[in-house]
Every structure is written in C-alpha cells, then in structure tokens.
Write a protein that holds these residues in place. Structure first.
Motif, short mmCIF file in Angstrom:
data_model
loop_
_atom_site.label_atom_id
_atom_site.label_comp_id
_atom_site.label_asym_id
_atom_site.label_seq_id
_atom_site.Cartn_x
_atom_site.Cartn_y
_atom_site.Cartn_z
N VAL A 15 0.84 -1.20 0.00
CA VAL A 15 0.00 0.00 0.00
C VAL A 15 0.88 1.25 0.00
N LYS A 16 1.93 1.23 0.80
CA LYS A 16 2.84 2.38 0.85
C LYS A 16 3.51 2.59 -0.50
N LYS A 17 3.88 1.51 -1.16
CA LYS A 17 4.52 1.60 -2.48
C LYS A 17 3.56 2.17 -3.52
N GLN A 18 2.29 1.81 -3.42
CA GLN A 18 1.29 2.30 -4.37
C GLN A 18 1.06 3.80 -4.22
N GLY A 19 1.17 4.30 -3.00
CA GLY A 19 1.01 5.73 -2.75
C GLY A 19 -0.33 6.27 -3.20
N ASP A 20 -0.31 7.38 -3.93
CA ASP A 20 -1.54 8.04 -4.37
C ASP A 20 -2.21 7.33 -5.54
N ASN A 21 -1.63 6.24 -5.98
CA ASN A 21 -2.20 5.49 -7.10
C ASN A 21 -3.52 4.82 -6.72
N ILE A 22 -3.69 4.54 -5.41
CA ILE A 22 -4.88 3.81 -4.95
C ILE A 22 -5.49 4.51 -3.74
N VAL A 23 -6.73 4.13 -3.45
CA VAL A 23 -7.37 4.43 -2.17
C VAL A 23 -7.58 3.08 -1.49
N PHE A 24 -6.94 2.88 -0.35
CA PHE A 24 -6.97 1.58 0.32
C PHE A 24 -7.96 1.58 1.47
N LYS A 25 -8.77 0.53 1.53
CA LYS A 25 -9.76 0.38 2.60
C LYS A 25 -9.69 -1.03 3.18
N ARG A 26 -10.12 -1.14 4.42
CA ARG A 26 -10.24 -2.45 5.05
C ARG A 26 -11.68 -2.66 5.50
N VAL A 27 -12.13 -3.90 5.42
CA VAL A 27 -13.45 -4.26 5.93
C VAL A 27 -13.28 -5.50 6.80
N HIS A 28 -13.61 -5.36 8.10
CA HIS A 28 -13.54 -6.52 8.99
C HIS A 28 -14.81 -7.33 8.80
N VAL A 29 -14.63 -8.60 8.46
CA VAL A 29 -15.78 -9.45 8.13
C VAL A 29 -16.50 -9.94 9.38
N SER A 30 -17.74 -10.34 9.18
CA SER A 30 -18.53 -10.97 10.24
C SER A 30 -18.35 -12.48 10.19
N ARG A 31 -18.55 -13.13 11.33
CA ARG A 31 -18.56 -14.59 11.35
C ARG A 31 -19.61 -15.08 12.34
N ASP A 32 -19.33 -14.97 13.63
CA ASP A 32 -20.28 -15.43 14.65
C ASP A 32 -20.07 -14.59 15.91
N PRO A 33 -20.94 -14.74 16.92
CA PRO A 33 -20.85 -13.89 18.11
C PRO A 33 -19.51 -13.95 18.83
N SER A 34 -18.76 -15.05 18.70
CA SER A 34 -17.51 -15.18 19.44
C SER A 34 -16.44 -14.19 18.96
N VAL A 35 -16.55 -13.72 17.72
CA VAL A 35 -15.57 -12.77 17.21
C VAL A 35 -16.18 -11.40 16.94
N ALA A 36 -17.44 -11.23 17.30
CA ALA A 36 -18.11 -9.94 17.10
C ALA A 36 -17.39 -8.78 17.80
N PRO A 37 -16.84 -8.97 19.03
CA PRO A 37 -16.14 -7.85 19.67
C PRO A 37 -14.94 -7.35 18.86
N GLN A 38 -14.26 -8.25 18.17
CA GLN A 38 -13.11 -7.84 17.35
C GLN A 38 -13.57 -6.98 16.17
N GLN A 39 -14.68 -7.38 15.55
CA GLN A 39 -15.21 -6.60 14.44
C GLN A 39 -15.65 -5.21 14.91
N ARG A 40 -16.32 -5.18 16.04
CA ARG A 40 -16.78 -3.89 16.58
C ARG A 40 -15.58 -3.05 17.02
N LEU A 41 -14.54 -3.69 17.53
CA LEU A 41 -13.29 -3.00 17.86
C LEU A 41 -12.73 -2.30 16.63
#
Length: 223
Positions: free
Chosen positions: A72-98
């Motif tokens: 991402v750093k190498k790409q610089g202004d060439n891209i707009v980078f985003k992350r999406v934390h996926v859902s799975r089940d209630p046991s990992v929901a706090p991580q997604q909300r974090l």
C-alpha cells in the motif's frame, strides 16, 4: 565440430537462464483472479479503490499484514486503500466492533498492528467487550469515550454495511482483496496456476504481484 557443439550448448544454457528470469505470465481471469458478475460501487473517483476483507483473529490475515502494508505504501496516491472486517459469529463480534470503533475514532493507523500483535503474539483473544475495553485503555485511549462509540448506532450501521459488502463481493473466505469493485483475488487464488509457492510469505508475494496487474488494468480501463 567440438567448437560448434560448445557454442550450441552455451546458447541453450543462456536460453534456459533467460527463461528462468523471465517475467511471470499474465494472471488469468478465473484462475489467479476473478471478475465479479456485477461491479460493486466504489468511492475513489479516478483513483483505484483497493479493499481488503479480513479479520483480526485470522492467522493468514495477520501473516499478510506486513507485506500488504508495504505494498500500500509503495502504491502511494495510485490507490485508495480500505479495510473491511468481516462478520462470522458472536464469538468474534467484539473484534469486528473494535475495528470499526477504531476506524470511527481515527485510531486505526495507530492501533491496527497492535491489535494483531495482541491476538497472535500475546494470545489475547479479545473475544469479550470487557477484554476489548481493557486493551484500548492500556493503549491510552479514553475508555468511556471508546465504550460510547463502540456501543453506538453508528458502529452498528458500519457492521451492517460490512455485511452488505460481503454479500455483494461474495466473500466466503479471507483475506480477500477487491480491486476497483470489479476484481477479486487472494493469496491462495494467486498461486492456482503455478502452485510454486513454498510458504505463506511467497503466497502473499504472488497475490501482491497479481494485485499490481489488476490495479494497472483497472487504471487503464478508467482512461
């Protein structure tokens, strides 16, 4: 005759060496990457939007993170980078909300790598709300302000949007990378043609090479 044989042998060896160092074949649609049947909306304008679908608990996402960050750093202004934390089940929901709370509070750049480290090095599972609150407080974040944001309707809305994106991009495994709302690839997919990767670092490197090609392809198509 012996001299001619030596010349031919040298030429053959040079040809073999050139083949060994030749650039990799162009990645194939349906093999190293896929084109979505329905392009998804993006918000990057003339730039190329790159979206990583990931989860903090995922060991493969953790392994990819340093190489992806460098890419991402190498790409610089060439891209707009985003992350999406996926859902799975209630046991990992706090991580997604974090994740979405850190994003909303502008703390993602500061704490994203620290969350991975806490989970995969310190073995802090961050699988309860209280564990999350304790973690962020240790990082110097205002605990009550974080809790108020964490439990807000705004964060619930971000999670619903993530679920909608997962459906639109047909995300069934992760990490998965989307390029410009049209192309998707992943470390395991990027190695399907050659199956030459010996370890996860090499798998990741192949995926990043495919991503280079897809970014260039998407950029050319925007012109």
């Amino acid at each position: 005759m012996r001299f001619l044989k030596k010349v031919l042998l040298a030429a053959a060896l040079c040809g073999a060496a050139a083949g060994a160092f030749a650039s990799p074949a162009e990645p194939k649609n349906g093999v190293e990457y896929e084109t979505l049947a329905t392009a998804q909306p993006t918000e990057a304008g003339k730039k190329i939007e790159v979206t990583e679908f990931f989860a903090y608990y995922c060991p493969h996402c953790n392994a990819l993170e340093p190489q992806l960050a460098a890419w991402v750093k190498k790409q610089g202004d060439n891209i707009v980078f985003k992350r999406v934390h996926v859902s799975r089940d209630p046991s990992v929901a706090p991580q997604q909300r974090l994740f979405f709370t850190l994003q909303a509070m502008g703390l993602l750049d500061q704490l994203h790598a620290k969350v991975f480290h806490a989970m995969h090095v310190e073995h802090n599972r961050l699988n309860t709300d209280e564990a999350v609150f304790d973690f962020v407080a240790r990082q110097g974040v205002d605990r009550q302000k974080f809790i108020d944001t964490y439990r807000s309707m705004g964060i619930s809305g971000r999670i619903r949007h993530a679920d909608s994106m997962m459906q639109g991009y047909n995300v069934t495994f992760w990490p998965m990378i989307a390029i410009d709302g049209r192309y998707i690839t992943s470390p395991s997919q990027a190695d399907q043609a050659s199956q030459s990767a010996k370890n996860e670092e090499q798998l990741n490197a192949q995926a990043l090479t495919v991503m280079d090609v897809l970014v260039a392809k998407a950029k050319a198509e925007k012109k």
